[in-house]
Design a protein around this motif. Structure first.
Motif, PDB file in Angstrom:
ATOM      1  N   ALA A 107       0.709  -1.186   0.071  1.00 45.82           N
ATOM      2  CA  ALA A 107       0.137  -0.078   0.016  1.00 45.82           C
ATOM      3  C   ALA A 107       0.860   1.288  -0.137  1.00 45.82           C
ATOM      4  O   ALA A 107       0.461   2.231  -0.772  1.00 45.82           O
ATOM      5  N   LYS A 108       2.173   1.283   0.908  1.00 43.53           N
ATOM      6  CA  LYS A 108       2.880   2.603   0.952  1.00 43.53           C
ATOM      7  C   LYS A 108       3.463   2.656  -0.411  1.00 43.53           C
ATOM      8  O   LYS A 108       3.648   3.797  -1.084  1.00 43.53           O
ATOM      9  N   ALA A 109       3.927   1.543  -1.370  1.00 45.48           N
ATOM     10  CA  ALA A 109       4.484   1.912  -2.610  1.00 45.48           C
ATOM     11  C   ALA A 109       3.446   2.138  -3.663  1.00 45.48           C
ATOM     12  O   ALA A 109       3.847   2.188  -4.960  1.00 45.48           O
ATOM     13  N   GLY A 110       2.209   2.265  -3.469  1.00 41.42           N
ATOM     14  CA  GLY A 110       1.178   2.399  -4.388  1.00 41.42           C
ATOM     15  C   GLY A 110       0.747   1.349  -5.049  1.00 41.42           C
ATOM     16  O   GLY A 110      -0.210   1.390  -6.068  1.00 41.42           O
ATOM     17  N   LYS A 111       0.979   0.068  -4.674  1.00 44.48           N
ATOM     18  CA  LYS A 111       0.502  -1.144  -5.139  1.00 44.48           C
ATOM     19  C   LYS A 111      -0.823  -1.468  -4.588  1.00 44.48           C
ATOM     20  O   LYS A 111      -0.987  -2.343  -3.790  1.00 44.48           O
ATOM     21  N   THR A 112      -1.974  -0.672  -4.648  1.00 45.35           N
ATOM     22  CA  THR A 112      -3.314  -0.804  -4.025  1.00 45.35           C
ATOM     23  C   THR A 112      -3.840  -2.285  -4.402  1.00 45.35           C
ATOM     24  O   THR A 112      -4.207  -2.972  -3.414  1.00 45.35           O
ATOM     25  N   SER A 113      -3.734  -2.580  -5.668  1.00 47.23           N
ATOM     26  CA  SER A 113      -4.326  -3.943  -5.837  1.00 47.23           C
ATOM     27  C   SER A 113      -3.803  -4.973  -5.145  1.00 47.23           C
ATOM     28  O   SER A 113      -4.397  -6.064  -4.803  1.00 47.23           O
ATOM     29  N   ASP A 114      -2.435  -5.072  -5.319  1.00 45.67           N
ATOM     30  CA  ASP A 114      -1.814  -6.165  -4.714  1.00 45.67           C
ATOM     31  C   ASP A 114      -2.129  -6.032  -2.909  1.00 45.67           C
ATOM     32  O   ASP A 114      -2.265  -7.394  -2.380  1.00 45.67           O
ATOM     33  N   ALA A 115      -1.787  -4.965  -2.337  1.00 47.37           N
ATOM     34  CA  ALA A 115      -2.301  -4.873  -1.000  1.00 47.37           C
ATOM     35  C   ALA A 115      -3.777  -5.091  -0.598  1.00 47.37           C
ATOM     36  O   ALA A 115      -3.877  -6.002   0.382  1.00 47.37           O
ATOM     37  N   VAL A 116      -4.647  -4.801  -1.493  1.00 48.51           N
ATOM     38  CA  VAL A 116      -5.821  -5.582  -1.301  1.00 48.51           C
ATOM     39  C   VAL A 116      -6.291  -7.154  -1.351  1.00 48.51           C
ATOM     40  O   VAL A 116      -6.744  -7.774  -0.561  1.00 48.51           O
ATOM     41  N   ALA A 117      -5.521  -7.488  -2.251  1.00 50.22           N
ATOM     42  CA  ALA A 117      -5.339  -8.911  -2.473  1.00 50.22           C
ATOM     43  C   ALA A 117      -4.696  -9.726  -0.979  1.00 50.22           C
ATOM     44  O   ALA A 117      -5.074 -10.727  -0.608  1.00 50.22           O
ATOM     45  N   THR A 118      -3.618  -9.168  -0.733  1.00 49.18           N
ATOM     46  CA  THR A 118      -3.000  -9.730   0.382  1.00 49.18           C
ATOM     47  C   THR A 118      -3.724  -9.502   1.605  1.00 49.18           C
ATOM     48  O   THR A 118      -3.865 -10.453   2.556  1.00 49.18           O
ATOM     49  N   TYR A 119      -4.299  -8.497   2.100  1.00 46.92           N
ATOM     50  CA  TYR A 119      -5.297  -8.293   2.827  1.00 46.92           C
ATOM     51  C   TYR A 119      -6.583  -9.119   3.025  1.00 46.92           C
ATOM     52  O   TYR A 119      -6.889  -9.826   4.134  1.00 46.92           O
ATOM     53  N   ASP A 120      -6.995  -9.478   1.864  1.00 44.52           N
ATOM     54  CA  ASP A 120      -8.210 -10.577   1.449  1.00 44.52           C
ATOM     55  C   ASP A 120      -7.610 -11.965   1.731  1.00 44.52           C
ATOM     56  O   ASP A 120      -8.319 -12.634   2.377  1.00 44.52           O
ATOM     57  N   SER A 121      -6.557 -11.959   1.464  1.00 42.49           N
ATOM     58  CA  SER A 121      -5.925 -13.503   1.789  1.00 42.49           C
ATOM     59  C   SER A 121      -5.795 -13.895   3.425  1.00 42.49           C
ATOM     60  O   SER A 121      -6.111 -14.860   3.929  1.00 42.49           O
ATOM     61  N   LEU A 122      -5.323 -12.858   4.034  1.00 38.16           N
ATOM     62  CA  LEU A 122      -5.322 -12.683   5.358  1.00 38.16           C
ATOM     63  C   LEU A 122      -6.495 -13.210   6.275  1.00 38.16           C
ATOM     64  O   LEU A 122      -6.816 -13.621   7.076  1.00 38.16           O
TER      65      LEU A 122
END
Length: 281
Positions: A107-122
Motif C-alpha cells: 500500500a505504501k508503494a502505491g500497489k493498491t491492488s496487490d495490497a487488497v489481495a494480500t489483506y483479503d488473503s489474510l
C-alpha cells in the motif's frame, strides 16, 4: 465354624468373579486391546503434533525476526522475500503478521491492488487470529473506498459493525461515507448518527462525522432548491408621445422639395455692350 463358612463363601465369590472376567476377556479382548492401542497412539500423536507446532513456531519466530532486521536495515527486496516465505510456509500466527507487513509495504508503494489481495488473503486464512482477520478486512475496504461501489462496501464492512466487533466504529464511519458518496443519505445517517451520540467515540472521529453530515445536508439543500427562472430579454417600449413625434401624421401632405434660388436677369444675361466692344477690338 462361622469363620470357616465365611472363608468358604469368599472363595466361592472370588472363583465366580474370576470365571466372569475370563468370559469377558475371551469375548471382548480384541476391543479392549484396540481401545488401549488407540489411547496410546492418540497420546503419542498429540505429543508429536505439539512438539512439531512448537518447533515450527520457534522457526517462524526466528525467520520473522530476521525479516524485520532486514527491513530495519533498508534491505527492501530481501525483507520482502523473507516475509513472503513466512506468509506461505510459516506458522499461522507469524504467517498472518507477515501478510500484514507485506500488505502495508504494498500500500505504501502505491500497489493498491496487490495490497487488497494480500489483506483479503489474510482475512480468509484459517487459523489466523480473529482480531488480525478483522483488521485486514477493514484495511482492504478502506483501500477500495475510492473505486468500489456501495454494494461492495456493504459486503466488505457489514460483518464488521456488530456490537462486539473490535473495529465496529471505524467500519460504521466507512460505511456512512460510502453511502454518502452513493447519495444514499438515509443509510449514511443510519451509520453515522450513532457515532455522534456514543460516548466511547473519539473526538477526532466525531469531528470527521460532523464534517460528512454537514456536507450531506448542504448537498440535500442544493438538490431540493429549484433552479432560478431564466430572465427574458428586455423589450424597448415606445410611449404614445414618442410615437406621435416619430411617426408621420395620417393624411398629411408630404413636404415639398426646396426650390433653387432664382438668378437675377442681369446676372443671367451678359451685357451686350461689353461683348460688342470686345468683338470690335
Amino acid at each position: 465354624m462361622a469363620d470357616d463358612n465365611d472363608s468358604l463363601l469368599r472363595e466361592v465369590e472370588e472363583e465366580l468373579r474370576r470365571e466372569q472376567l475370563q468370559k469377558i476377556w475371551k469375548r471382548y479382548n480384541g476391543l479392549i486391546l484396540g481401545a488401549a492401542t488407540l489411547v496410546v497412539l492418540g497420546v503419542a500423536g498429540y505429543q508429536f503434533l505439539e512438539t512439531r507446532r512448537l518447533s515450527t513456531a520457534q522457526a517462524s519466530g526466528a525467520q520473522f525476526s530476521a525479516a524485520e532486521t532486514l527491513s530495519d536495515d533498508k534491505k527492501k527486496d530481501e525483507a520482502e522475500k523473507a516475509f513472503k516465505s513466512i506468509a506461505d510456509d510459516g506458522q499461522a500466527g507469524f504467517a498472518a503478521l507477515a501478510k500484514l507487513r507485506l500488505a502495508g509495504a504494498e500500500a505504501k508503494a502505491g500497489k493498491t491492488s496487490d495490497a487488497v489481495a494480500t489483506y483479503d488473503s489474510l482475512a480468509k486464512q484459517g487459523g489466523a487470529d480473529p482480531l488480525l482477520k478483522s483488521f485486514a478486512q477493514l484495511q482492504a475496504a478502506s483501500l477500495r473506498m475510492s473505486d468500489a461501489d456501495y454494494a461492495e462496501m456493504e459486503n466488505r464492512l457489514t460483518p464488521l459493525i456488530g456490537d462486539d466487533a473490535p473495529f465496529a466504529k471505524s467500519a460504521r464511519e466507512l460505511l456512512g461515507i460510502a453511502a454518502y458518496k452513493a447519495k444514499k443519505y438515509d443509510d449514511a445517517r443510519k451509520y453515522l448518527e450513532p457515532l455522534l451520540i456514543d460516548p466511547n467515540t473519539s473526538e477526532d472521529q466525531q469531528e470527521r462525522v460532523k464534517i460528512v453530515m454537514g456536507e450531506m445536508a448542504a448537498a440535500q439543500v442544493a438538490a431540493n432548491t429549484p433552479p432560478a427562472a431564466a430572465k427574458e430579454p428586455t423589450k424597448t417600449v415606445t410611449t404614445p408621445a414618442a410615437a406621435e413625434t416619430t411617426a408621420p401624421a395620417p393624411n398629411s401632405p408630404a413636404p415639398e422639395p426646396a426650390k433653387a434660388p432664382e438668378q437675377t436677369k442681369n446676372d443671367a444675361q451678359p451685357q451686350a455692350g461689353g461683348a460688342a466692344n470686345a468683338d470690335k477690338k
